[in-house]
Design an enzyme around this catalytic site. Sequence first.
Site, PDB file in Angstrom:
ATOM      1  N   TYR A 159      71.220  27.707   3.493  1.00 55.35           N
ATOM      2  CA  TYR A 159      70.562  26.489   3.998  1.00 55.35           C
ATOM      3  C   TYR A 159      71.379  25.250   3.615  1.00 55.35           C
ATOM      4  CZ  TYR A 159      66.708  23.131   4.778  1.00 55.35           C
ATOM      5  OH  TYR A 159      65.924  22.079   5.214  1.00 55.35           O
TER       6      TYR A 159
ATOM      7  N   SER B 129      69.126  17.290   5.667  1.00 55.02           N
ATOM      8  CA  SER B 129      68.264  17.503   4.482  1.00 55.02           C
ATOM      9  C   SER B 129      69.007  17.017   3.256  1.00 55.02           C
ATOM     10  CB  SER B 129      67.990  19.001   4.315  1.00 55.02           C
ATOM     11  OG  SER B 129      67.410  19.256   3.054  1.00 55.02           O
TER      12      SER B 129
HETATM   13  N1  LIG Z   1      59.995  19.910   5.088  1.00 57.98           N
HETATM   14  C1  LIG Z   1      60.968  19.387   4.362  1.00 57.98           C
HETATM   15  O1  LIG Z   1      60.789  19.041   3.170  1.00 57.98           O
HETATM   16  C2  LIG Z   1      62.323  19.169   4.963  1.00 57.98           C
HETATM   17  C3  LIG Z   1      63.250  18.460   4.196  1.00 57.98           C
HETATM   18  C4  LIG Z   1      64.519  18.236   4.704  1.00 57.98           C
HETATM   19  C5  LIG Z   1      64.845  18.693   5.963  1.00 57.98           C
HETATM   20  N2  LIG Z   1      63.941  19.381   6.693  1.00 57.98           N
HETATM   21  C6  LIG Z   1      64.362  19.857   8.009  1.00 57.98           C
HETATM   22  O2  LIG Z   1      63.495  19.326   8.992  1.00 57.98           O
HETATM   23  C7  LIG Z   1      63.402  20.237  10.085  1.00 57.98           C
HETATM   24  C8  LIG Z   1      61.938  20.553  10.348  1.00 57.98           C
HETATM   25  O3  LIG Z   1      61.378  21.091   9.166  1.00 57.98           O
HETATM   26  P1  LIG Z   1      59.807  21.299   8.981  1.00 57.98           P
HETATM   27  O4  LIG Z   1      59.548  21.179   7.531  1.00 57.98           O
HETATM   28  O5  LIG Z   1      59.046  20.482   9.950  1.00 57.98           O
HETATM   29  O6  LIG Z   1      59.707  22.849   9.380  1.00 57.98           O
HETATM   30  P2  LIG Z   1      58.456  23.752   9.829  1.00 57.98           P
HETATM   31  O7  LIG Z   1      57.183  23.072   9.450  1.00 57.98           O
HETATM   32  O8  LIG Z   1      58.753  25.105   9.289  1.00 57.98           O
HETATM   33  O9  LIG Z   1      58.567  23.758  11.436  1.00 57.98           O
HETATM   34  C9  LIG Z   1      59.696  24.348  12.013  1.00 57.98           C
HETATM   35  C10 LIG Z   1      59.698  24.089  13.504  1.00 57.98           C
HETATM   36  O10 LIG Z   1      60.931  24.617  14.022  1.00 57.98           O
HETATM   37  C11 LIG Z   1      60.641  25.592  15.012  1.00 57.98           C
HETATM   38  N3  LIG Z   1      61.681  26.623  14.962  1.00 57.98           N
HETATM   39  C12 LIG Z   1      61.994  27.451  13.939  1.00 57.98           C
HETATM   40  N4  LIG Z   1      63.015  28.249  14.278  1.00 57.98           N
HETATM   41  C13 LIG Z   1      63.355  27.925  15.542  1.00 57.98           C
HETATM   42  C14 LIG Z   1      64.319  28.408  16.462  1.00 57.98           C
HETATM   43  N5  LIG Z   1      65.154  29.410  16.133  1.00 57.98           N
HETATM   44  N6  LIG Z   1      64.373  27.843  17.684  1.00 57.98           N
HETATM   45  C15 LIG Z   1      63.535  26.851  18.043  1.00 57.98           C
HETATM   46  N7  LIG Z   1      62.588  26.348  17.214  1.00 57.98           N
HETATM   47  C16 LIG Z   1      62.509  26.890  15.990  1.00 57.98           C
HETATM   48  C17 LIG Z   1      59.254  26.087  14.703  1.00 57.98           C
HETATM   49  O11 LIG Z   1      58.679  26.640  15.885  1.00 57.98           O
HETATM   50  P3  LIG Z   1      57.441  27.700  15.842  1.00 57.98           P
HETATM   51  O12 LIG Z   1      56.205  26.872  15.566  1.00 57.98           O
HETATM   52  O13 LIG Z   1      57.441  28.321  17.187  1.00 57.98           O
HETATM   53  O14 LIG Z   1      57.736  28.656  14.728  1.00 57.98           O
HETATM   54  C18 LIG Z   1      58.592  24.787  14.251  1.00 57.98           C
HETATM   55  O15 LIG Z   1      58.222  23.993  15.359  1.00 57.98           O
HETATM   56  C19 LIG Z   1      64.241  21.454   9.691  1.00 57.98           C
HETATM   57  O16 LIG Z   1      65.533  21.333  10.241  1.00 57.98           O
HETATM   58  C20 LIG Z   1      64.311  21.350   8.182  1.00 57.98           C
HETATM   59  O17 LIG Z   1      65.459  21.982   7.667  1.00 57.98           O
HETATM   60  C21 LIG Z   1      62.688  19.642   6.212  1.00 57.98           C
END
Ligand SMILES: NC(=O)c1ccc[n+]([C@@H]2O[C@H](COP(=O)([O-])OP(=O)(O)OC[C@H]3O[C@@H](n4cnc5c(N)ncnc54)[C@H](OP(=O)(O)O)[C@@H]3O)[C@@H](O)[C@H]2O)c1
Length: 259
Positions: free
Chosen positions: A163, A150
């Site tokens: 985080y 991130s």
């Molecule tokens: N969105 C952003 O702007 C952004 C920016 C930079 C980096 N990221 C990174 O990108 C990644 C995905 O983010 P996102 O925005 O797509 O998040 P999200 O929409 O909140 O989705 C999170 C996903 O991770 C799963 N998850 C959460 N905790 C878990 C655990 N303990 N074990 C296994 N699976 C787990 C969730 O499963 P369930 O559906 O079962 O809850 C869901 O499939 C993360 O690492 C985040 O830090 C995101």
Amino acid sequence: MQSVGPVAVVTGSSRGIGRAIAQRLAQDGYRTVVNYVRNAGAARDVCAAIQAAGGQAIAVQGDVASANDRQHLLQVALDHFGRVDVLVNNAGITSPGRQDLLEVTEENFHLVMCTNLYGPFFLSQLVSRWMIQAIADEKIPRGIIVNITSLSAYTVSTNRADYCMAKAALHMMTHLLAARLAPHNIRVYEVCPGIIASDMTAPVREKYDRLIAEGLTPIRRWGEPEDVARVVAAVVKDDFDFCTGTRIDVDGGFHIRRL
Ligand SMILES: NC(=O)c1ccc[n+]([C@@H]2O[C@H](COP(=O)([O-])OP(=O)(O)OC[C@H]3O[C@@H](n4cnc5c(N)ncnc54)[C@H](OP(=O)(O)O)[C@@H]3O)[C@@H](O)[C@H]2O)c1
């Protein structure tokens, strides 16, 4: 066991960025393991979408923070598909309650570290041990690990200290694994998203709408999960074979220092 074609395990692929990565890799011919922790229905939907498009996928419940669940995830992948060629460490949570760093509790800090850092590290350890042997036995030609970090790895948010620190550590983890695994023909990449529209960022949508409109990012739009997925699909191709430990920013240019 279904035994044709490479296999990708994508953690946290029931929703958001992980879902887009799983679907994209499936489109590119990977048999895909769709990991989730709570939303079984969402994971089933992802598998159904992949299968409807002619691909193969299975949903596997498992908390990446749990050693038993990580072991189970790898075992089911091997029992079902017989191999793992690509691991995408995508699962992650934001900082619970977005508390100021002077208020953050040890319990919340521990939860974020276990999910966002210990999980990817020990899952990478488990999978890379399997890959090393599988490459030696010529079961798979090579291995690839992609860590989703991130902009928080290098940008301070004082209300998400845990985080930021976990993501900064994943950057170093990418270098460590890349150096250690290169002799075994395993490549390791960091894909570093900026501000991406997903459930994680939904609660701060208006704030970022305003910041993006004011020029926070040179490319003035939200990133979409598919923006990240296309980059992951590109780095797992043979074209990147002479690159390892490489970070690719998928952030509309956010990382550029500007005056
Ligand atoms: N969105 C952003 O702007 C952004 C920016 C930079 C980096 N990221 C990174 O990108 C990644 C995905 O983010 P996102 O925005 O797509 O998040 P999200 O929409 O909140 O989705 C999170 C996903 O991770 C799963 N998850 C959460 N905790 C878990 C655990 N303990 N074990 C296994 N699976 C787990 C969730 O499963 P369930 O559906 O079962 O809850 C869901 O499939 C993360 O690492 C985040 O830090 C995101």
